[in-house]
Design an enzyme around this catalytic site. Structure first.
Site, PDB file in Angstrom:
ATOM      1  N   ARG A  11     -10.036 -12.238 -18.542  1.00 57.05           N
ATOM      2  CA  ARG A  11     -11.486 -12.397 -18.549  1.00 57.05           C
ATOM      3  C   ARG A  11     -11.985 -12.680 -19.962  1.00 57.05           C
ATOM      4  NH1 ARG A  11     -15.982 -10.516 -21.052  1.00 57.05           N
ATOM      5  NH2 ARG A  11     -15.097  -8.415 -21.050  1.00 57.05           N
ATOM      6  N   ASP A  12     -11.957 -11.683 -20.808  1.00 60.36           N
ATOM      7  CA  ASP A  12     -12.499 -11.832 -22.154  1.00 60.36           C
ATOM      8  C   ASP A  12     -11.683 -12.822 -22.977  1.00 60.36           C
ATOM      9  OD1 ASP A  12     -13.697 -11.540 -24.621  1.00 60.36           O
ATOM     10  OD2 ASP A  12     -13.753  -9.364 -24.550  1.00 60.36           O
ATOM     11  N   HIS A 201     -13.771  -0.902 -26.326  1.00 60.20           N
ATOM     12  CA  HIS A 201     -13.395  -2.318 -26.234  1.00 60.20           C
ATOM     13  C   HIS A 201     -13.592  -2.888 -27.637  1.00 60.20           C
ATOM     14  CE1 HIS A 201     -13.388  -6.348 -24.115  1.00 60.20           C
ATOM     15  NE2 HIS A 201     -13.962  -6.672 -25.267  1.00 60.20           N
ATOM     16  N   HIS A 203     -12.996  -5.590 -30.725  1.00 61.88           N
ATOM     17  CA  HIS A 203     -12.596  -6.861 -31.311  1.00 61.88           C
ATOM     18  C   HIS A 203     -12.180  -6.569 -32.754  1.00 61.88           C
ATOM     19  CE1 HIS A 203     -14.132  -9.702 -28.084  1.00 61.88           C
ATOM     20  NE2 HIS A 203     -14.407  -8.484 -27.645  1.00 61.88           N
ATOM     21  N   CYS A 234     -17.038 -13.490 -27.313  1.00 62.88           N
ATOM     22  CA  CYS A 234     -18.180 -13.721 -26.435  1.00 62.88           C
ATOM     23  C   CYS A 234     -18.811 -15.066 -26.776  1.00 62.88           C
ATOM     24  CB  CYS A 234     -19.207 -12.609 -26.596  1.00 62.88           C
ATOM     25  SG  CYS A 234     -20.706 -12.873 -25.618  1.00 62.88           S
ATOM     26  N   ASN A 243     -10.140 -10.190 -29.559  1.00 63.71           N
ATOM     27  CA  ASN A 243      -9.863  -8.800 -29.215  1.00 63.71           C
ATOM     28  C   ASN A 243      -8.698  -8.246 -30.021  1.00 63.71           C
ATOM     29  OD1 ASN A 243     -11.396  -7.922 -26.530  1.00 63.71           O
ATOM     30  ND2 ASN A 243     -10.871 -10.084 -26.314  1.00 63.71           N
TER      31      ASN A 243
END
Length: 285
Positions: A11-12, A201, A203, A234, A243
């Site tokens: 996803r990310d 989460h 980065h 993002c 990430n």
């Protein structure tokens, strides 16, 4: 001690690449990640494919992922429409997300923070049979509004908790928050919501993410997100960095004697599969 890792590359990681990876390749990557011992995989997001074309085919993906009792897939939704799509597609766990900062919320979700949370709250209430987790974007810093005060973050987290959500992830969307900043804000949320399971989460703009992991573990956090290969970012947060890499996180935790249940050799094989899939992916039009 054991730490749980949620793998977010599907996803990310993919959402910030200039290609669309085929659904079949995404399924193969998910299978390889599961074979490495990863038990929590964020597999995609139910968002507008015109805004995030990399997530096209997510309905098909959700229906086709191999089901295994020990592997848990989650899918992100930014609004009520996304939640309904995820539920209709049979998503096991739905990650509902709101920003802590107004600037990012308007850019990412197309509405202010209050409106975004109210929309999500209605969708959560309408689907009592679905398992929901929550995520707070720009929990520490926003590319438009600057540093996010801890009390604002606490307020957003409290609204998720009021929905009945018992696990809330706090995201350093830009990857620029200092370890001290994350620790202060994390402690504030923990003190306000002692019965909620908090995750991070992270980065990794300045190579500080592993130091932040260590500090968070000292505060009792045992659940972290990461992305194989360090991919991600993002599209609606200028300056967002990749990430924390799952390979780096796992190796670091293992070096500290902390168990993850993940085999590093098998994880490297999954990373190679990801690279091959990216190489043959179709460019975003």
């Amino acid at each position: 001690m054991t730490v749980t890792i949620t793998e977010v590359v599907l996803r990310d990681g993919l959402q910030d690449e200039a290609v669309v990876v085929a659904v079949a390749d995404r399924i193969a990557i998910a299978e390889a990640l599961a074979e490495s011992g990863i038990r929590h995989i964020e597999a995609g997001s139910f968002v507008n494919p015109e805004r995030v074309p990399q997530m096209a085919g997510v309905d098909e993906l959700a229906a086709a992922l191999p089901r295994a009792d020990e592997v848990h897939y989650s899918f992100l939704a930014l609004n009520g429409r996304g939640v309904r799509r995820a539920v209709d597609a049979g998503a096991e766990n739905v990650l509902v997300v709101a920003s802590a900062s107004g600037g990012h919320s308007r850019t990412n979700a197309g509405r202010d923070v209050d409106a975004a949370i109210e929309d999500v709250a209605r969708a959560v209430a309408e689907n009592p049979g679905t398992s929901f987790i929550a995520g707070v974007s720009t929990a520490f810093a926003c590319p438009f509004d600057g540093d996010v005060p801890a009390d604002r973050l606490v307020s957003v987290a409290e609204r998720f908790a009021a929905m009945g959500v018992r696990r809330i992830g706090l995201a350093d969307t830009l990857g620029t928050a200092t370890t001290d900043h994350v620790v202060r804000s994390l402690a504030a949320v923990r003190d306000a919501l002692p019965d909620v399971d908090l995750s991070l989460h992270l980065h990794n703009a300045h190579g500080q993410a592993l130091r932040t992991v260590d500090a968070a573990i000292d505060l009792g956090v045992v659940h972290f997100d990461s992305a194989t290969g360090g991919y991600g970012g993002c599209p609606f947060a200028p300056g967002a960095h990749g990430n924390i890499a799952t390979e780096d996180l796992v190796a670091h935790l293992h070096s500290r004697g902390i168990s993850t249940g993940i085999d590093e050799t098998a994880l490297a094989n999954a990373s190679e599969l990801l690279e091959r899939a990216l190489a043959r992916a179709v460019p975003v039009v």
